[in-house]
Design a protein around this motif. Structure first.
Motif, PDB file in Angstrom:
ATOM      1  N   ALA A   1       0.667  -1.299   0.393  1.00  0.00           N
ATOM      2  CA  ALA A   1       0.179  -0.162   0.140  1.00  0.00           C
ATOM      3  C   ALA A   1       0.744   1.573  -0.024  1.00  0.00           C
ATOM      4  O   ALA A   1       0.731   2.177   0.025  1.00  0.00           O
ATOM      5  CB  ALA A   1      -0.608  -0.333   1.370  1.00  0.00           C
ATOM      6  N   VAL A   2       1.946   1.344   0.168  1.00  0.00           N
ATOM      7  CA  VAL A   2       2.716   1.958   0.644  1.00  0.00           C
ATOM      8  C   VAL A   2       3.477   3.190  -0.708  1.00  0.00           C
ATOM      9  O   VAL A   2       3.992   3.755  -0.578  1.00  0.00           O
ATOM     10  CB  VAL A   2       3.909   1.979   1.440  1.00  0.00           C
ATOM     11  CG1 VAL A   2       3.468   1.829   2.818  1.00  0.00           C
ATOM     12  CG2 VAL A   2       4.570   1.112   1.208  1.00  0.00           C
ATOM     13  N   ILE A   3       3.542   1.514  -1.741  1.00  0.00           N
ATOM     14  CA  ILE A   3       4.233   2.007  -3.100  1.00  0.00           C
ATOM     15  C   ILE A   3       2.915   2.986  -3.924  1.00  0.00           C
ATOM     16  O   ILE A   3       2.195   2.340  -3.949  1.00  0.00           O
ATOM     17  CB  ILE A   3       4.596   1.199  -3.970  1.00  0.00           C
ATOM     18  CG1 ILE A   3       5.444  -0.253  -2.535  1.00  0.00           C
ATOM     19  CG2 ILE A   3       4.665   1.320  -4.696  1.00  0.00           C
ATOM     20  CD1 ILE A   3       7.163   1.030  -2.565  1.00  0.00           C
ATOM     21  N   SER A   4       2.936   3.688  -3.830  1.00  0.00           N
ATOM     22  CA  SER A   4       2.436   4.787  -4.688  1.00  0.00           C
ATOM     23  C   SER A   4       1.647   4.708  -5.789  1.00  0.00           C
ATOM     24  O   SER A   4       3.617   4.521  -6.662  1.00  0.00           O
ATOM     25  CB  SER A   4       2.354   6.078  -4.094  1.00  0.00           C
ATOM     26  OG  SER A   4       3.541   7.079  -4.209  1.00  0.00           O
ATOM     27  N   LYS A   5       1.262   6.097  -6.808  1.00  0.00           N
ATOM     28  CA  LYS A   5       1.399   6.053  -8.270  1.00  0.00           C
ATOM     29  C   LYS A   5       2.401   6.505  -8.476  1.00  0.00           C
ATOM     30  O   LYS A   5       3.820   7.105  -9.859  1.00  0.00           O
ATOM     31  CB  LYS A   5      -0.727   6.236  -8.564  1.00  0.00           C
ATOM     32  CG  LYS A   5      -1.174   4.753  -8.445  1.00  0.00           C
ATOM     33  CD  LYS A   5      -2.784   5.411  -8.726  1.00  0.00           C
ATOM     34  CE  LYS A   5      -3.716   4.352  -8.443  1.00  0.00           C
ATOM     35  NZ  LYS A   5      -4.790   4.741  -9.207  1.00  0.00           N
ATOM     36  N   GLU A   6       2.506   7.648  -7.824  1.00  0.00           N
ATOM     37  CA  GLU A   6       3.028   8.844  -7.796  1.00  0.00           C
ATOM     38  C   GLU A   6       4.841   7.733  -8.177  1.00  0.00           C
ATOM     39  O   GLU A   6       5.366   8.686  -8.810  1.00  0.00           O
ATOM     40  CB  GLU A   6       3.073  10.513  -7.334  1.00  0.00           C
ATOM     41  CG  GLU A   6       1.768  11.001  -7.136  1.00  0.00           C
ATOM     42  CD  GLU A   6       0.797   9.929  -6.579  1.00  0.00           C
ATOM     43  OE1 GLU A   6       0.882   8.958  -5.711  1.00  0.00           O
ATOM     44  OE2 GLU A   6      -0.213  11.026  -6.291  1.00  0.00           O
TER      45      GLU A   6
END
Length: 532
Positions: free
Chosen positions: A132-137
């Motif tokens: 969950a911490v790997i964001s799209k940005e």
């Protein structure tokens, strides 16, 4: 609840020690808080910068090792899936062996979007990898710029709560499989624990420092304020009559200099006060002795003068007039002598009241009747107004009559032939008598001195009734002897009001007056009538 702020405010105003300690502690707390916050922010930034630098170095090394593993394979179409999976496992082992984060490191290898190669390797991730911490940005940044590492601060969910962390993204080129994204997530809980311990230690040290400053301030203030408080207490004792009180003198510092200067001042004041007291006693004794000594010759002069006055019809006009003047001046001399004796008794503190229950309205009526003919001769009328229901009081009738005689005589003397009003009012605690005249009045600075001995606002003004210049002074002494007071209101060209207030019971003090010491309402009514 409202009394506590008042008490604290009163204590703040009274206690110099409390104010000094409170202000010092407050300013010290602000200074320590600002400095502690700056130190905490600086240390926190330094710890984060060091961990980020360490993480950047480890991530770059891990990326290089993993890429070397893939580059060591033969880049041909003959590479089968088993060999690619073996290379992936070797790369994962190389990455884990190259990282040594105290908080632990989670890795994930994900296929970059948009790849069209025929062969692939499966996406892998550590069992505890926080997807969950790997964001799209972050993924977009890694996919767009493949030649550098990309960092992102993240919040990790652990068994002990939320902890800070850093996610690092980079790219890997896998032979025959295309481009893959490598993500390393570092747990910074160890750095946070170090920062929390440092902040806790800094907070405890700051509170201990503030407390130590408060104790030191209290000791210093006690050393400084102690002599000042002792000087204040000594000065109060000197003011109450203990002229022999002195400050202790020890040392050579400023406090000792203050003590010596204070004691020197006290010695000088004691000598001067003693000289003034001796002079006052001599003056009082002189007045008393002279007054007593003058009584014998005055009695002889009185007898001779009365004989001449009684036989003045047998004299020629000039001698008859001389006998009348002699008789008048002897009367005035007797009044002056009596007033001087009375003043000397007041100065010596040898005056005692002869109290009895008296209806003051009756005393006022008697005085008004006594001065009625004199007022008519001056063109004035005396009116009596009695209000209230507590007219009886414990007073000395002789002294109250003397007050009334002096006030009425003064009103007739300065009333300019206009009406004079005597008002009597009372309440449960005190009785007041007001004497109003619409005469010449006085300026404010003259009204302040009207009770001084032998003082006259206009020395050139001729006396029509006589007087010694001591009447108002004696009247005020009589009122104060009863526990009351004699006050005056006057306005030049308008008139004058004298108000004497006496307590109804012996031993009491008149704190309020049923009659206000201000411009009488009757003055306004007469002005309105004159206008109409």
């Amino acid at each position: 609840m409202r009394t506590w702020p008042r008490r604290m405010l009163g204590f703040w105003r009274r206690s110099l020690e409390f104010r000094t300690i409170a202000i010092t502690v407050l300013l010290s707390t602000i200074a320590v808080t600002v400095i502690g916050s700056a130190i905490s922010i600086s240390i926190g930034s330094n710890i984060y910068a060091q961990r980020r630098q360490q993480i950047e170095s480890e991530s770059e090394r891990a990326t290089v090792l993993a890429q070397n593993v893939f580059d060591s394979a033969t880049s041909s179409e003959d590479s089968n899936q088993v060999e690619l999976d073996s290379l992936q496992n070797q790369a994962q082992s190389a990455i884990l062996s190259s990282t040594s984060s105290p908080g632990g490191t989670s890795i994930a290898m994900l296929r970059s979007p948009g790849q069209t190669t025929s062969q692939t390797i499966q996406n892998i991730a550590s069992p505890d990898f926080p997807n969950a911490v790997i964001s799209k940005e972050l993924r977009a940044a890694v996919d767009k710029d493949t030649d550098k590492l990309h960092f992102q601060a993240v919040s990790l969910s652990t068994s002990s709560g939320r902890e800070p962390g850093i996610a690092v993204g980079s790219t890997l080129e896998v032979p025959t499989a295309g481009q893959y994204e490598l993500y390393l997530v570092y747990d910074l809980s160890d750095a946070q624990k170090t920062l929390d311990f440092m902040q806790q230690t800094l907070a405890i040290g700051s509170m201990a420092l503030v407390l130590l400053i408060a104790v030191i301030t209290y000791i210093v203030v006690r050393l400084v304020v102690g002599p000042v408080r002792l000087a204040a207490e000594t000065s109060q004792k000197i003011a109450t009559g203990h002229l022999q009180e002195r400050l202790p003198e020890s040392g050579e510092d400023v406090v000792a200099t203050l003590g010596r200067s204070f004691n020197g001042m006290a010695d000088t004041l004691q000598r001067q006060i003693q000289q003034l007291a001796d002079l006052s006693r001599m003056q009082q004794r002189f007045v008393s002795d002279v007054s007593h000594e003058l009584r014998t010759p005055l009695t002889t002069i009185r007898l001779a003068g009365d004989m001449l006055f009684d036989n003045r019809e047998d004299f020629d006009p000039l001698s008859a007039r001389t006998a009348e003047l002699l008789h008048t001046q002897v009367d005035r001399f007797e009044l002056l002598l009596a007033d001087l004796l009375e003043i000397s008794r007041y100065d010596a503190g040898a005056v005692e009241l002869e109290l009895e229950p008296v209806v003051l309205v009756r005393l006022v009526e008697e005085s008004v009747d006594e001065f009625g003919p004199l007022a008519q001769g001056a063109g004035s009328t005396i009116g009596l107004e009695a209000r209230g229901g507590y007219f009886e009081a414990e007073v000395d009738p002789r002294r109250v009559r003397r007050i009334l005689r002096n006030l009425l005589g003064n009103a007739i003397e300065h009333g300019e032939g206009r009406p004079i009003t005597v008002s009597v009012d009372s309440d449960a605690e005190s009785v007041a008598i007001a004497v109003d005249d619409r005469g010449v009045g006085m300026r404010a600075e003259h009204a302040e001195r009207v009770f001084d001995r032998f003082w006259r606002a206009d020395p050139s003004r001729k006396r029509s009734i006589g007087g010694t210049g001591l009447g108002l002074s004696i009247s005020r002494e009589d009122a104060q002897l009863h526990g009351g007071r004699l006050e005056v209101w006057s306005e030049l060209g308008v008139g004058t009001r004298f108000v004497v207030t006496l307590p109804r019971h012996s031993g009491a003090t008149a704190t309020t007056s049923p009659i206000a010491v201000e411009r009488p309402e009757s003055f306004d009514e007469v002005d309105s009538e004159a206008t109409r």
